[in-house]
Motif scaffolding. Structure first.
Motif, short mmCIF file in Angstrom:
data_model
loop_
_atom_site.label_atom_id
_atom_site.label_comp_id
_atom_site.label_asym_id
_atom_site.label_seq_id
_atom_site.Cartn_x
_atom_site.Cartn_y
_atom_site.Cartn_z
N MET A 115 -31.52 4.03 10.17
CA MET A 115 -31.03 3.80 8.81
C MET A 115 -30.18 2.53 8.75
N GLU A 116 -30.15 1.91 7.59
CA GLU A 116 -29.43 0.65 7.53
C GLU A 116 -27.91 0.85 7.44
N THR A 117 -27.18 -0.10 7.98
CA THR A 117 -25.73 -0.02 7.98
C THR A 117 -25.19 -0.31 6.58
N LEU A 118 -24.22 0.48 6.16
CA LEU A 118 -23.61 0.27 4.85
C LEU A 118 -22.26 -0.42 4.99
N ILE A 119 -21.43 0.13 5.86
CA ILE A 119 -20.09 -0.43 6.04
C ILE A 119 -19.81 -0.60 7.52
N GLU A 120 -19.34 -1.78 7.85
CA GLU A 120 -19.02 -2.08 9.24
C GLU A 120 -17.53 -2.35 9.31
N VAL A 121 -16.82 -1.57 10.10
CA VAL A 121 -15.39 -1.76 10.24
C VAL A 121 -15.16 -2.41 11.59
N ARG A 122 -14.49 -3.58 11.58
CA ARG A 122 -14.26 -4.27 12.86
C ARG A 122 -12.78 -4.51 13.06
N ASN A 123 -12.24 -3.92 14.12
CA ASN A 123 -10.84 -4.14 14.50
C ASN A 123 -9.85 -3.97 13.36
N LEU A 124 -10.06 -2.97 12.58
CA LEU A 124 -9.20 -2.75 11.42
C LEU A 124 -7.76 -2.46 11.85
N GLU A 125 -6.83 -3.15 11.21
CA GLU A 125 -5.41 -2.90 11.48
C GLU A 125 -4.67 -2.75 10.18
N VAL A 126 -3.80 -1.76 10.10
CA VAL A 126 -2.92 -1.62 8.95
C VAL A 126 -1.51 -1.42 9.46
N GLY A 127 -0.62 -2.29 9.04
CA GLY A 127 0.78 -2.16 9.46
C GLY A 127 1.68 -2.06 8.24
N PHE A 128 2.71 -1.24 8.35
CA PHE A 128 3.71 -1.15 7.29
C PHE A 128 5.03 -1.64 7.84
N PRO A 129 5.70 -2.51 7.11
CA PRO A 129 7.03 -2.91 7.59
C PRO A 129 8.02 -1.77 7.36
N VAL A 130 8.78 -1.45 8.38
CA VAL A 130 9.78 -0.39 8.26
C VAL A 130 11.13 -1.01 8.55
N THR A 131 12.05 -0.87 7.61
CA THR A 131 13.37 -1.47 7.79
C THR A 131 14.36 -0.39 8.20
N ARG A 132 15.06 -0.67 9.28
CA ARG A 132 16.09 0.26 9.73
C ARG A 132 17.45 -0.40 9.56
N ARG A 133 18.37 0.37 9.03
CA ARG A 133 19.73 -0.17 8.89
C ARG A 133 20.64 0.56 9.87
N LYS A 134 21.34 -0.24 10.67
CA LYS A 134 22.31 0.35 11.57
C LYS A 134 23.59 -0.44 11.40
N PHE A 135 24.63 0.18 10.91
CA PHE A 135 25.86 -0.50 10.56
C PHE A 135 25.55 -1.67 9.64
N LEU A 136 25.84 -2.89 10.08
CA LEU A 136 25.61 -4.01 9.17
C LEU A 136 24.31 -4.73 9.47
N ARG A 137 23.68 -4.37 10.58
CA ARG A 137 22.46 -5.07 10.96
C ARG A 137 21.24 -4.37 10.37
N THR A 138 20.30 -5.13 9.88
CA THR A 138 19.04 -4.54 9.48
C THR A 138 17.95 -5.15 10.36
N SER A 139 17.04 -4.31 10.80
CA SER A 139 15.93 -4.83 11.61
C SER A 139 14.63 -4.32 11.00
N THR A 140 13.64 -5.17 10.96
CA THR A 140 12.36 -4.77 10.41
C THR A 140 11.34 -4.72 11.54
N GLN A 141 10.69 -3.55 11.61
CA GLN A 141 9.64 -3.38 12.61
C GLN A 141 8.34 -3.10 11.88
N ILE A 142 7.23 -3.34 12.55
CA ILE A 142 5.94 -3.02 11.94
C ILE A 142 5.44 -1.70 12.49
#
Lengths: 364, 335
Positions: free
Chosen positions: A1-28
């Protein structure tokens, strides 16, 4: 059967910000981290895994309800291939009607989405906003709900043609045509799920993501909906990505099944191979944990120690090594490659060849 | 004497559309140390039945006059549960201390503004009379018993700091900290992943045999029933249609509804082209069919009989019961 959707190396990242005292750090937070697979025209691909493994994110990223941060989603159309991951708004708008989604009945929770995810979701979910616990707008009649994608996609202007199309799909979904003027609250859970399916299929899409579409239903209604999806697929040639945590439902509806763990695929194979000759220890553990309605079949679930790792600090090497009963030194150090171990049977495990996890198939 | 014996439990609610009776004529016994599985579709009255055992029904609910709920408490006294006054001291002791309950959604069982330990110690203070350090130590011991890692630290955490599986374990620990003799588990594993479900089932089986506690386990998953219960009662529209030892009922179901449910379950051992649903929807309790409640969906229903007469209870075999017109003659022959 023919291919309909090809997913290649799909990546989804969300930035997450953490606050600790006065410093904020953003991680993915990498919810999906390098997933590759393909879906053929008219087939059902099942996607299973524990909560938090990234199943839903894969489905939404393919539809561009969430913007992927990497990789490609190639959509094969008659007019040529389109990379959905990089398509502009205008192209997407045109293709939208071909790609649809069925939400879990009564369980769409906008509160669980935040920031980026919510913003990109909003245009598609304006229908849901009135009542976040239900995927049907309580103030629209069933007729209007089902016809909505035709209007939103600008597919039809003629009211008569629209009405005919709407009635056709409602009949196929075995909805009572005399009840189309009613509001969703007048329908039972199973009926509401039929309305959701009718809405997803009214634009005659190529591809529909069913996200936990039958999980909240009773066994009997669940069986009806699964049969309905199978029938509709046969009649209309639509492909489904069927996301669920219930393995036995996935076994009955899917042509091929993928197993996901902490943002990555660990195994992808035709249904019979995956369920009866699995190669990955995690697939084996999942299958062994399902209790069977027969007290004479011994129930010996594989013990997985510890918790599912947080994708924010996923383990080095194989992500499953912290809980895998078969883990060795190599698993701690090196991430296993995603490889085709037999025809159409993909697995990410260093020692897949050594394991025999085969289960007997009951012929009766 | 049984730990719990329920006779003719009927519950009706006053509503704007008139009285509705979601539970009708439910009777069962439960011996000490046994587990009864209660299965049925949503709306079959499983949860309402068990809530009545703890008198947790809302004010609009009314028990039928011939309802009898007898419970044998820790002191060996028989408690007439249906006669207890809402403010009775005995009712306060019954809830939590004698009969514990755990719900499907663990987050809803904990207050978000108190620590887990704080809430556990409240139960321990009430039912065990322990205070301060002793209560705290018991709470930590219970958390360790349900397999939480580092219980001495967990006791000072809030429910939202735990994962779903850990939270459900903490709920179980809280229910068990008052050492109830009967634990009602209302779909305790339905919201959990299958791997976590396996852990929780194993934990509950272990705890039950250690503590000699009885359980009523509500679920719609017959697979879970097969693994955890010794006896099963199948409910449909507020009545028990079939009851008996788990193996007998699952291997040789007598009621068409039990057979239908078993057929509808998707199997993990066999791939089928089609699933077999029980046709139709469960009727609303306000529009209860006459005769056998299941006749509207039953493929074997006999017109003139099933839609007119309510089937009586037929007892047969070892501790089995079925409520079906069609099963009666066959069983009478075999007896």
């Amino acid at each position: 059967m023919e291919t309909l959707i090809e997913v290649r190396n799909l990546e989804v990242g969300f930035p997450v910000t953490r606050r600790k005292f006065l410093r904020t750090s953003t991680q993915i937070l990498r919810a999906v981290d390098g997933v590759s697979f393909d879906i053929r025209r008219g087939e059902t691909v099942g996607l299973v895994g524990e909560s938090g493994s990234g199943k839903t994110t894969v489905g939404r990223a393919i539809l561009r309800a969430i913007d992927p941060t990497g990789g490609e989603v190639i959509y094969h159309t008659a007019a040529g291939n389109v990379d959905l991951a990089h398509a502009d708004a205008e192209t997407l708008q045109k293709l939208r009607p071909n790609l649809q989604m069925v939400f879990p009945e009564g369980r769409v929770n906008l509160h669980s989405l935040s920031g980026e995810a919510l913003r990109s979701f909003r245009p598609r979910m304006s229908l849901v906003f009135q009542d976040p616990y239900s995927s049907l707008n309580p103030r629209m009649t069933v007729r209007d709900i089902i016809a909505e994608p035709l209007i939103a996609g600008g597919l039809m202007r003629d009211r008569k043609a629209m009405d005919a199309r709407m009635r056709d799909i409602a009949a196929r979904c075995k909805l009572n045509l005399e009840h189309l003027r009613r509001f969703p609250h007048a329908f039972s859970g199973g009926q509401r799920q039929r309305i959701c399916i009718a809405r997803a299929l009214v634009s005659r899409p190529d591809f529909v993501v069913c996200d936990e579409s039958v999980s909240a239903l009773d066994v009997s209604i669940q069986a009806e909906i699964v049969n309905l999806l199978k029938d509709l697929q046969e009649e209309m040639g639509v492909a489904f990505l069927f996301i669920a945590h219930d393995l036995s439902v996935v076994a009955q509806i899917s042509d091929r099944v993928a197993v996901m763990y902490v943002g990555q695929f660990v195994e992808y194979a035709p249904t019979r191979k995956l369920f009866f000759t699995p190669r990955h220890p995690y697939t084996h553990a999942l299958l062994s944990a399902v209790p069977v309605a027969d007290p004479d079949i011994p129930y010996n679930p594989v013990r997985l120690d510890g918790e599912i790792p947080n994708p924010m600090d996923a383990p080095e090497g194989c992500r499953f090594h912290t809980r895998c009963p078969h883990a060795r030194e190599a698993c701690r150090v090196e991430a296993p490659a995603w490889r085709e171990i037999a025809s159409e049977h993909f697995v990410a495990c260093h020692f897949a060849e050594e394991f025999d996890f085969s289960r007997p198939e009951n012929p009766s | 004497m049984m730990l719990l014996s329920v006779e003719n439990l009927s519950i009706s609610f006053r509503t704007d559309e008139g009285p509705v009776t979601p539970v009708q004529g439910v009777s069962f016994d439960l011996a000490a140390g046994r587990t009864l599985g209660l299965v049925g579709e949503s709306g079959s009255g499983k949860s309402v039945t068990t809530k009545a055992l703890m008198r947790l029904l809302p004010g609009s609910a009314k028990l039928a006059p011939d309802t009898r709920i007898r419970y044998r408490d820790k002191a060996g006294q028989i408690v007439e549960v249906e006669k207890l006054k809402p403010d009775a001291r005995a009712l306060r002791a019954l809830r939590g201390g004698e009969i514990g309950i755990i719900f499907q959604e663990p987050m809803a069982s904990f207050s978000p503004v108190y620590t887990i330990g704080n809430q556990m110690m409240e139960a321990i203070r009430l039912h065990k009379g322990l205070r301060g350090r002793a209560a705290r130590e018991l709470a930590i011991e219970m958390l360790a018993k349900v397999g939480l890692s580092n219980p001495a630290a967990r006791v000072d955490q809030y429910a939202f700091e735990l994962s779903g599986g850990m939270r459900q374990r903490a709920v179980i620990a809280m229910a068990l900290s008052a050492s109830p003799r009967l634990l009602i588990a209302d779909e305790p594993t339905t919201a959990l992943d299958v791997t976590i479900q396996a852990q929780v089932l194993e934990l509950m089986r272990g705890l039950q045999s250690d503590l000699g506690m009885s359980m009523i386990f509500i679920t719609h998953d017959l697979g879970v029933i097969a693994q955890i219960a010794q006896e099963v009662a199948v409910m449909y529209l507020g009545t028990i249609v079939e009851r008996g030892p788990v193996r007998d009922v699952l291997k040789d179901p007598q009621h068409p509804y039990t057979r239908g449910l078993l057929k509808a379950i998707p199997s993990l051992d066999r791939l089928t082209r089609r699933l077999h649903p029980v046709p139709g929807d469960i009727p609303s309790p306000s529009a209860r069919p006459t005769g056998c409640p299941f006749h509207t969906r039953c493929t074997e229903a006999r017109p003139g009989l099933c839609d007119r007469m309510s089937p009586a209870q037929t007892s047969f075999g070892t501790g089995r019961m079925v409520r079906c017109h069609l099963a009666e003659p066959a069983l009478a022959r075999s007896a």
